[in-house]
Design an enzyme around this catalytic site. Structure first.
Site, PDB file in Angstrom:
ATOM      1  CD  GLN A 295     -11.874 -22.240 -73.576  1.00 35.64           C
ATOM      2  OE1 GLN A 295     -12.614 -22.892 -72.842  1.00 35.64           O
ATOM      3  NE2 GLN A 295     -11.556 -20.984 -73.315  1.00 35.64           N
ATOM      4  CB  SER A 296      -8.009 -28.807 -72.011  1.00 35.36           C
ATOM      5  OG  SER A 296      -8.100 -29.901 -71.129  1.00 35.36           O
ATOM      6  CG  ASN A 297     -14.100 -29.931 -71.902  1.00 37.48           C
ATOM      7  OD1 ASN A 297     -14.668 -28.900 -71.563  1.00 37.48           O
ATOM      8  ND2 ASN A 297     -14.120 -30.375 -73.156  1.00 37.48           N
TER       9      ASN A 297
END
Ligand SMILES: *Cc1c(COP(=O)(O)O)cnc(C)c1O
Length: 349
Positions: free
Chosen positions: A82-84
């Site tokens: 879920q890395s931005n």
């Protein structure tokens, strides 16, 4: 566009590719502030104009500056599922006509199906990123090596890849984005009667934290910068931010800018670990939504506000202190944690 190189001369040496329009807003948070007994405001770096925004936009302006300068045709990055950072890398690459290659790490032990399909993961797919999966979690150097291997394959096939390295053995280029942000903030506060006494930021890779600290000190501004640990405990995070700050100061030609005493890290809301929603973070997210209509994410901005609240409750932040909370974005992850937030929502009075 606001050009910070006028106020921090050393920045001008680094190529910068603009990825957002204008300055991000400063907003008062009077209801939340009065509940906490402090004077609270926020800098809305979640309002960057690229692809739901967030702090990585500022960092990417310098990575893409370098990528464009070398005429890269693809960009590679590694991050959590879920890395931005990966989402914004994909968006910036698409905007500039480069191919995004994203390596996703199983960093958070989770079984929730939304975590594996929604939020940033969905957006990466929508942005047409080339996605590889990397099995293990915490080993930064191993993830970097796998990325370098992929870049080597692209080079062998005649490509010109640019690799965004996040490991400590590579220069903290992205931190320059927050050196520049400090100058933007300083310009926004020009003429203000009251400036913040304290800036509170999440501390993950430490580049936002170190960059902001180096930026304010380069301006001669003695404001305290408090990091809230979101990934590692304070014992590991402190030397990391110290190192990154020293490197950034050297990059802009300002040695001896930072003291050990400048590095403020609190990890009291970190348990049980990176990306794991805890009760303090749920409370912070619910309070910000309920009192201010302000949305925060479960991994970074929500935990950062939780850390700020905890410092107030422990008396570490004195009543009536003027506190600036840096909103670093991360909002797509809210949807990946939706199932875990349900319980918190029903508890809000
Ligand atoms: C990456 C990230 C952070 C942490 O920033 P670092 O520069 O890695 O310390 C904070 N907030 C959000 C939303 C992020 O995506």
């Amino acid at each position: 566009m606001f050009d910070p190189s006028h106020t921090i001369p050393g920045l001008a040496a680094f190529p910068r590719q603009p990825l957002s329009q204008g300055q991000t807003p400063l907003e008062a948070l009077p209801a939340l502030g009065s509940k906490l007994g402090i004077v609270l405001s926020t800098k809305r770096d979640d309002c960057q104009t690229l692809a739901f925004g967030g702090n990585k936009v500022r960092q990417l302006e310098f990575y893409f500056g370098a990528a464009v300068q070398m005429a890269a045709d693809s960009v590679l990055i590694t991050g959590a599922l879920q890395s931005n950072f990966t989402r914004l890398t994909a968006a910036a690459a698409r905007r500039l006509g480069l191919v995004p290659h994203i390596q996703l790490e199983e960093r958070v032990a989770k079984t929730d199906p939304l975590y594996h399909s929604s939020g940033n993961l969905f957006l990466n797919q929508l942005l047409g990123a080339e996605i590889d999966f990397f099995p293990s979690g915490e080993e930064e150097a191993a993830a970097d090596r796998a990325l370098d291997q992929r870049a080597e394959e692209l080079r062998a096939a005649g490509g010109r890849p640019y690799v965004i390295h996040l490991g400590l053995d590579h220069p903290p280029i992205g931190g320059l984005g927050y050196v520049a942000a400090a100058a933007e903030l300083w310009a926004q506060l020009e003429g203000a009667t009251e400036r913040p006494d304290l800036i509170v930021v999440p501390s993950g890779s430490g580049l936002t934290h170190a960059g902001m600290l180096v930026g304010v000190r380069a301006l001669g501004w003695q404001v305290a910068v408090q990091g809230i640990a979101v990934r590692r405990g304070a014992d590991m995070q402190r030397p990391r931010v110290r190192q990154r700050a020293a490197e950034l100061a050297a990059m802009i030609g300002r040695l001896e800018l930072i003291d050990d005493g400048d590095i403020l890290i609190d990890d009291s809301v970190l348990a049980p670990g990176y990306g794991q929603l805890n009760p303090a973070t749920k409370e912070a997210i619910t309070l910000a939504a309920g009192r201010e209509g302000l949305l925060l994410d479960p991994v970074y901005s929500g935990r950062c506000l939780a850390g700020l609240i905890d410092l107030v409750r422990r008396g570490e932040i004195a009543p009536e202190t003027r506190v600036l909370f840096l909103h670093t974005g991360g909002l797509p992850a809210l949807f990946a944690y939706q199932n875990l937030m349900d319980e918190a929502q029903s508890k809000y009075e």
